[in-house]
Write a protein that holds these residues in place. Structure first.
Motif, PDB file in Angstrom:
ATOM      1  N   ARG A  95      36.592   1.726  26.601  1.00  0.00           N
ATOM      2  CA  ARG A  95      36.058   0.623  25.824  1.00  0.00           C
ATOM      3  C   ARG A  95      36.075   0.995  24.350  1.00  0.00           C
ATOM      4  N   HIS A  96      35.806   0.024  23.527  1.00  0.00           N
ATOM      5  CA  HIS A  96      35.794   0.239  22.087  1.00  0.00           C
ATOM      6  C   HIS A  96      34.411   0.677  21.624  1.00  0.00           C
ATOM      7  N   ALA A  97      34.367   1.378  20.490  1.00  0.00           N
ATOM      8  CA  ALA A  97      33.107   1.798  19.888  1.00  0.00           C
ATOM      9  C   ALA A  97      32.962   1.108  18.539  1.00  0.00           C
ATOM     10  N   PHE A  98      31.802   0.512  18.328  1.00  0.00           N
ATOM     11  CA  PHE A  98      31.480  -0.200  17.096  1.00  0.00           C
ATOM     12  C   PHE A  98      30.479   0.613  16.298  1.00  0.00           C
ATOM     13  N   ALA A  99      30.624   0.603  14.975  1.00  0.00           N
ATOM     14  CA  ALA A  99      29.640   1.239  14.094  1.00  0.00           C
ATOM     15  C   ALA A  99      29.615   0.469  12.788  1.00  0.00           C
ATOM     16  N   GLU A 100      28.493   0.602  12.080  1.00  0.00           N
ATOM     17  CA  GLU A 100      28.387  -0.054  10.787  1.00  0.00           C
ATOM     18  C   GLU A 100      27.496   0.750   9.861  1.00  0.00           C
ATOM     19  N   ALA A 101      27.754   0.606   8.573  1.00  0.00           N
ATOM     20  CA  ALA A 101      26.921   1.181   7.531  1.00  0.00           C
ATOM     21  C   ALA A 101      26.494   0.014   6.662  1.00  0.00           C
ATOM     22  N   THR A 102      25.208  -0.285   6.665  1.00  0.00           N
ATOM     23  CA  THR A 102      24.737  -1.499   6.002  1.00  0.00           C
ATOM     24  C   THR A 102      23.654  -1.256   4.960  1.00  0.00           C
ATOM     25  N   ASN A 103      23.255  -0.021   4.751  1.00  0.00           N
ATOM     26  CA  ASN A 103      22.102   0.245   3.898  1.00  0.00           C
ATOM     27  C   ASN A 103      22.407   0.372   2.417  1.00  0.00           C
ATOM     28  N   ASN A 104      23.630   0.707   2.041  1.00  0.00           N
ATOM     29  CA  ASN A 104      23.916   0.993   0.646  1.00  0.00           C
ATOM     30  C   ASN A 104      25.276   0.418   0.287  1.00  0.00           C
ATOM     31  N   GLY A 105      25.304  -0.399  -0.731  1.00  0.00           N
ATOM     32  CA  GLY A 105      26.579  -0.960  -1.160  1.00  0.00           C
ATOM     33  C   GLY A 105      27.090  -2.012  -0.203  1.00  0.00           C
ATOM     34  N   PRO A 106      28.400  -2.236  -0.227  1.00  0.00           N
ATOM     35  CA  PRO A 106      28.967  -3.243   0.678  1.00  0.00           C
ATOM     36  C   PRO A 106      28.870  -2.757   2.118  1.00  0.00           C
ATOM     37  N   GLU A 107      28.681  -3.696   3.019  1.00  0.00           N
ATOM     38  CA  GLU A 107      28.627  -3.313   4.425  1.00  0.00           C
ATOM     39  C   GLU A 107      30.003  -2.862   4.882  1.00  0.00           C
ATOM     40  N   ARG A 108      30.027  -1.811   5.668  1.00  0.00           N
ATOM     41  CA  ARG A 108      31.258  -1.314   6.270  1.00  0.00           C
ATOM     42  C   ARG A 108      31.074  -1.371   7.772  1.00  0.00           C
ATOM     43  N   LYS A 109      32.061  -1.904   8.450  1.00  0.00           N
ATOM     44  CA  LYS A 109      32.006  -2.002   9.899  1.00  0.00           C
ATOM     45  C   LYS A 109      33.315  -1.451  10.447  1.00  0.00           C
ATOM     46  N   THR A 110      33.231  -0.841  11.613  1.00  0.00           N
ATOM     47  CA  THR A 110      34.430  -0.252  12.211  1.00  0.00           C
ATOM     48  C   THR A 110      34.449  -0.486  13.706  1.00  0.00           C
ATOM     49  N   LEU A 111      35.643  -0.534  14.234  1.00  0.00           N
ATOM     50  CA  LEU A 111      35.849  -0.597  15.669  1.00  0.00           C
ATOM     51  C   LEU A 111      36.982   0.354  15.988  1.00  0.00           C
ATOM     52  N   ARG A 112      36.777   1.143  17.020  1.00  0.00           N
ATOM     53  CA  ARG A 112      37.822   2.095  17.393  1.00  0.00           C
ATOM     54  C   ARG A 112      38.004   2.107  18.898  1.00  0.00           C
ATOM     55  N   ASP A 113      39.229   2.429  19.286  1.00  0.00           N
ATOM     56  CA  ASP A 113      39.504   2.696  20.688  1.00  0.00           C
ATOM     57  C   ASP A 113      39.788   4.187  20.770  1.00  0.00           C
ATOM     58  N   GLY A 114      40.380   4.644  21.811  1.00  0.00           N
ATOM     59  CA  GLY A 114      40.632   6.069  21.934  1.00  0.00           C
ATOM     60  C   GLY A 114      41.568   6.629  20.883  1.00  0.00           C
ATOM     61  N   ARG A 115      42.467   5.817  20.354  1.00  0.00           N
ATOM     62  CA  ARG A 115      43.462   6.316  19.409  1.00  0.00           C
ATOM     63  C   ARG A 115      43.337   5.740  18.000  1.00  0.00           C
ATOM     64  N   TYR A 116      43.037   4.464  17.899  1.00  0.00           N
ATOM     65  CA  TYR A 116      43.068   3.792  16.602  1.00  0.00           C
ATOM     66  C   TYR A 116      41.659   3.442  16.115  1.00  0.00           C
ATOM     67  N   LYS A 117      41.556   3.328  14.783  1.00  0.00           N
ATOM     68  CA  LYS A 117      40.285   2.968  14.170  1.00  0.00           C
ATOM     69  C   LYS A 117      40.544   1.987  13.044  1.00  0.00           C
ATOM     70  N   TYR A 118      39.809   0.884  13.074  1.00  0.00           N
ATOM     71  CA  TYR A 118      39.910  -0.162  12.062  1.00  0.00           C
ATOM     72  C   TYR A 118      38.587  -0.219  11.300  1.00  0.00           C
ATOM     73  N   ILE A 119      38.663  -0.208   9.982  1.00  0.00           N
ATOM     74  CA  ILE A 119      37.482  -0.287   9.124  1.00  0.00           C
ATOM     75  C   ILE A 119      37.638  -1.501   8.218  1.00  0.00           C
ATOM     76  N   ARG A 120      36.552  -2.249   8.096  1.00  0.00           N
ATOM     77  CA  ARG A 120      36.593  -3.419   7.223  1.00  0.00           C
ATOM     78  C   ARG A 120      35.346  -3.438   6.350  1.00  0.00           C
ATOM     79  N   LEU A 121      35.553  -3.805   5.112  1.00  0.00           N
ATOM     80  CA  LEU A 121      34.492  -3.920   4.130  1.00  0.00           C
ATOM     81  C   LEU A 121      33.994  -5.364   4.120  1.00  0.00           C
ATOM     82  N   PHE A 122      32.692  -5.527   4.103  1.00  0.00           N
ATOM     83  CA  PHE A 122      32.079  -6.843   4.005  1.00  0.00           C
ATOM     84  C   PHE A 122      31.259  -6.861   2.719  1.00  0.00           C
ATOM     85  N   PRO A 123      31.862  -7.311   1.604  1.00  0.00           N
ATOM     86  CA  PRO A 123      31.169  -7.248   0.310  1.00  0.00           C
ATOM     87  C   PRO A 123      29.898  -8.083   0.313  1.00  0.00           C
TER      88      PRO A 123
END
Length: 187
Positions: A95-123
């Motif tokens: 399955r995929h793993a979700f994580a986010e950093a929302t406390n400082n600056g623009p929010e960053r969210k990521t989703l990864r599978d076993g091999r790939y990782k996608y990161i997106r900025l949410f200003p």
């Protein structure tokens, strides 16, 4: 003999300055130096001493795992998934793993599978001067098999793997926004 001990961390530390003007800090990105945290479970008779599990799990999986190990039911609506079956030698469902950093600056969210990782900025509308002076990429995509330190985004070569992770991350964000706007009695 009857005690289960769990040692884990909520996040790692940013020890790599990735962007010009960026300070080394504490919990502001979603790169693996922050997300790959220790998880040690000592459970005599339930987990073999010294066993190392290589499957990807999330911190939200710890509670349902402990409940299963104790033969207790998980509460309705729990988000995590038990990984107790790996202690019995059974493989986990991928399955995929979700994580986010929302406390400082623009929010960053990521989703990864076993091999790939996608990161997106949410200003956010409240950008700080530091963010304006040191812009952060709006999207990044990494092949963790060839670039485990996440040094070179391959966004332009992502293809269908990127498209799938992007679509799924957008669905998670949309669901989260729906849940945030729901009245507490609807949850």
């Amino acid at each position: 003999e009857r005690t289960i001990i769990v040692l884990l961390s909520d996040h790692g530390e940013e020890l790599v300055a990735r962007y010009p003007g960026k300070r080394i800090g504490h919990g502001h990105t979603v790169y693996d130096e922050l997300l790959h945290v220790p998880l040690i479970i000592v459970a005599p008779g339930r987990v073999a001493a010294g066993a190392r599990i290589g499957e990807m799990v999330q911190i939200i999986d710890v509670m349902p795992t402990l409940l299963e190990m104790l033969n207790l039911p998980a509460p309705p609506g729990i988000q995590g998934v038990s990984f107790a079956k790996v202690f019995r030698g059974e493989p986990l469902t991928e399955r995929h793993a979700f994580a986010e950093a929302t406390n400082n600056g623009p929010e960053r969210k990521t989703l990864r599978d076993g091999r790939y990782k996608y990161i997106r900025l949410f200003p956010r509308s409240d950008k700080t001067a530091r963010e304006i002076a040191a812009p952060i990429p709006e999207e990044e995509f990494f092949d963790l098999a060839s670039d485990p330190e996440e040094r070179a985004s391959i966004l332009d070569k992502g293809g269908s793997a990127l498209g799938e992770l992007r679509r799924q991350l957008e669905a998670i964000v949309a669901l989260n926004l729906t849940l945030r706007s729901a009245a507490p009695e609807q949850l």
